[in-house]
Design an enzyme around this catalytic site. Structure first.
Site, short mmCIF file in Angstrom:
data_model
loop_
_atom_site.label_atom_id
_atom_site.label_comp_id
_atom_site.label_asym_id
_atom_site.label_seq_id
_atom_site.Cartn_x
_atom_site.Cartn_y
_atom_site.Cartn_z
N ARG A 148 0.85 -1.18 0.00
CA ARG A 148 0.00 0.00 0.00
C ARG A 148 0.89 1.23 0.00
O ARG A 148 1.96 1.22 0.63
CB ARG A 148 -0.90 0.05 1.24
CG ARG A 148 -2.13 -0.85 1.18
CD ARG A 148 -3.20 -0.36 0.21
NE ARG A 148 -4.37 -1.23 0.21
CZ ARG A 148 -4.53 -2.31 -0.56
NH1 ARG A 148 -3.59 -2.65 -1.43
NH2 ARG A 148 -5.64 -3.03 -0.50
N GLU A 153 -3.83 7.78 -5.19
CA GLU A 153 -4.12 7.06 -6.44
C GLU A 153 -5.38 7.62 -7.07
O GLU A 153 -6.35 7.88 -6.35
CB GLU A 153 -4.30 5.56 -6.14
CG GLU A 153 -3.01 4.93 -5.64
CD GLU A 153 -3.13 3.44 -5.33
OE1 GLU A 153 -4.16 2.83 -5.67
OE2 GLU A 153 -2.19 2.88 -4.75
N HIS A 196 -1.70 0.14 -9.71
CA HIS A 196 -2.35 -0.73 -8.73
C HIS A 196 -3.07 -1.90 -9.41
O HIS A 196 -4.29 -2.07 -9.26
CB HIS A 196 -3.33 0.05 -7.84
CG HIS A 196 -3.62 -0.66 -6.55
ND1 HIS A 196 -4.00 0.00 -5.40
CD2 HIS A 196 -3.60 -1.98 -6.22
CE1 HIS A 196 -4.21 -0.89 -4.42
NE2 HIS A 196 -3.98 -2.09 -4.90
P1 NAD Z 1 -1.92 -11.83 4.27
O1 NAD Z 1 -2.96 -11.60 5.30
O2 NAD Z 1 -1.81 -13.16 3.61
O3 NAD Z 1 -0.47 -11.51 4.88
C1 NAD Z 1 -0.17 -10.35 5.58
C2 NAD Z 1 1.03 -10.66 6.45
O4 NAD Z 1 1.56 -9.46 7.02
C3 NAD Z 1 0.70 -11.59 7.61
O5 NAD Z 1 1.65 -12.62 7.62
C4 NAD Z 1 0.83 -10.69 8.83
O6 NAD Z 1 1.26 -11.40 9.96
C5 NAD Z 1 1.89 -9.73 8.37
N1 NAD Z 1 1.95 -8.45 9.11
C6 NAD Z 1 0.95 -7.72 9.63
N2 NAD Z 1 1.42 -6.63 10.25
C7 NAD Z 1 2.77 -6.67 10.11
C8 NAD Z 1 3.83 -5.84 10.55
N3 NAD Z 1 3.58 -4.73 11.28
N4 NAD Z 1 5.09 -6.18 10.22
C9 NAD Z 1 5.35 -7.29 9.50
N5 NAD Z 1 4.39 -8.13 9.07
C10 NAD Z 1 3.12 -7.82 9.37
O7 NAD Z 1 -2.13 -10.68 3.20
P2 NAD Z 1 -1.52 -10.63 1.72
O8 NAD Z 1 -2.46 -11.26 0.77
O9 NAD Z 1 -0.12 -11.10 1.76
O10 NAD Z 1 -1.57 -9.07 1.44
C11 NAD Z 1 -0.73 -8.17 2.16
C12 NAD Z 1 -1.09 -6.73 1.79
O11 NAD Z 1 -0.70 -6.49 0.45
C13 NAD Z 1 -2.59 -6.44 1.82
O12 NAD Z 1 -2.97 -6.02 3.12
C14 NAD Z 1 -2.75 -5.36 0.79
O13 NAD Z 1 -2.62 -4.08 1.39
C15 NAD Z 1 -1.59 -5.57 -0.16
N6 NAD Z 1 -2.03 -6.12 -1.47
C16 NAD Z 1 -1.79 -5.40 -2.59
C17 NAD Z 1 -2.18 -5.89 -3.84
C18 NAD Z 1 -1.93 -5.11 -5.10
O14 NAD Z 1 -2.73 -5.17 -6.00
N7 NAD Z 1 -0.83 -4.40 -5.22
C19 NAD Z 1 -2.84 -7.13 -3.92
C20 NAD Z 1 -3.05 -7.87 -2.75
C21 NAD Z 1 -2.63 -7.35 -1.52
#
Ligand code: NAD
Length: 307
Positions: free
Chosen positions: A225, A254, A273
């Protein structure tokens, strides 16, 4: 509650045609229909990209994204609205997009694409191109995205380390650091890749100090993000040569404003994005929605429940 009518909110259109998901879910024991803002109050649940206050009258919201930073979690809880998300489906898409960014930098494809616009035959300097085996990457956030990135880069021969809160090992990562060792973890790698959710803890996690800790020849990749990064600090680091370049899918604002200096930088790749886009997206979301409709009917806890 009972699911009699499930709306597919028109906002999902930014990612796939809402009607595709409606068709995919025709076997649900509920009526499924595309709805706009005026059609929400007839529904018990909604599948959506955007958040609307009218959703507070529903029993269930399913977000087609993994991130839920745009939803007011406390307010939903107060109104007894269940929120589920789409975490778990973006490993391969994001992994391949990140691998593409790295290959573009290593094999100089972004230069070729830029030159082609100008009909210019211009080869890289002899020492600009490199290969990925033996290169090092640190992936910050070891969830679905991070693991997908580690797996895809690992297959290309990249040595991948990770950063997570606990520092416990994760399959696919050569080494994992706890978050309090972030600066050390990102200090000696050629690629830093951000895959953490946006939370109070991760807001501006990547600031001037973090960019300062990185190598001058390192590339920075953000597919998480925008606000995980202090964008002016990133721009400063790029402009002053403290970083080699960046690949960015997400931004503090964005669409990225036309006047952003990022647009004009040779060593910056910008995608709007869409790093997780795939024509299978509606199917991946549909599987989670169907699973939760089944669980609801069986009186079981929702899958991927956030609130
Ligand atoms: P997920 O829930 O599978 O994994 C998130 C991970 O981050 C978990 O392992 C959690 O323990 C960890 N986490 C939380 N807070 C943390 C911190 N302070 N420090 C370190 N690790 C921490 O989610 P995901 O599918 O891997 O997605 C992660 C993020 O990526 C989403 O929240 C979203 O914002 C972003 N995302 C972006 C796109 C895109 O189109 N660019 C697509 C999907 C997700």
């Amino acid at each position: 509650f009972e699911l009699e009518r499930l709306g597919v909110h028109e906002s999902v259109e930014a990612v796939f045609p809402p009607a595709e998901l409606v068709t995919y879910l025709t076997d649900l024991p509920a009526e499924v229909a595309v709805v706009d803002d005026d059609g929400i109050d007839d529904c018990d649940g909604v599948v959506t990209l955007a958040y609307r206050e009218a959703f507070l009258e529903l029993d269930w919201i399913h977000s087609i994204q993994a991130g839920y930073d745009r939803f007011p979690l406390d307010v939903l809880e107060d109104h007894d609205v269940i929120l589920t998300n789409s975490a778990g489906i973006h490993d391969r898409t994001i992994g391949e997009t990140v691998a593409s960014y790295l290959l573009m930098f290593a094999r100089r494809l972004h230069d070729h694409v830029a030159n082609q616009q100008e009909r210019r035959w211009d080869r890289p300097e002899w020492d600009e191109a490199f290969t990925l085996p033996g290169a090092t990457a640190c992936v910050v956030g070891t969830g679905t995205l991070g693991s997908g990135v580690a797996e895809t880069l690992g297959a290309l021969g990249v040595r991948v380390t990770g950063v997570r809160r606990s520092g416990d090992p994760v399959p696919g990562f050569d080494e994992v650091y706890a978050t309090d060792r972030l600066l050390e973890a990102i200090g000696d790698v050629e690629f830093v890749i951000v895959t953490v959710p946006l939370t109070d803890e991760t807001h501006h996690l990547f600031d001037a100090e973090a960019f300062d800790a990185m190598r001058d020849d390192a590339y920075f990749v953000n597919v998480a993000r925008g606000s995980v990064v202090d964008e002016p600090a990133l721009i400063d680091a790029l402009e002053s040569g403290e970083l080699a370049g960046a690949a960015l899918d997400v931004f503090e604002e964005e669409p990225l404003p036309e006047e952003s200096p990022l647009w004009g930088m040779d060593e910056v790749i910008i995608s709007p994005h869409c790093a997780a886009y795939t024509r299978d997206y509606f199917r991946d979301v549909g599987e989670i929605v169907r699973e939760n409709a089944d669980r609801l009917a069986d009186g079981e806890e929702f899958y991927n429940r956030v609130v």
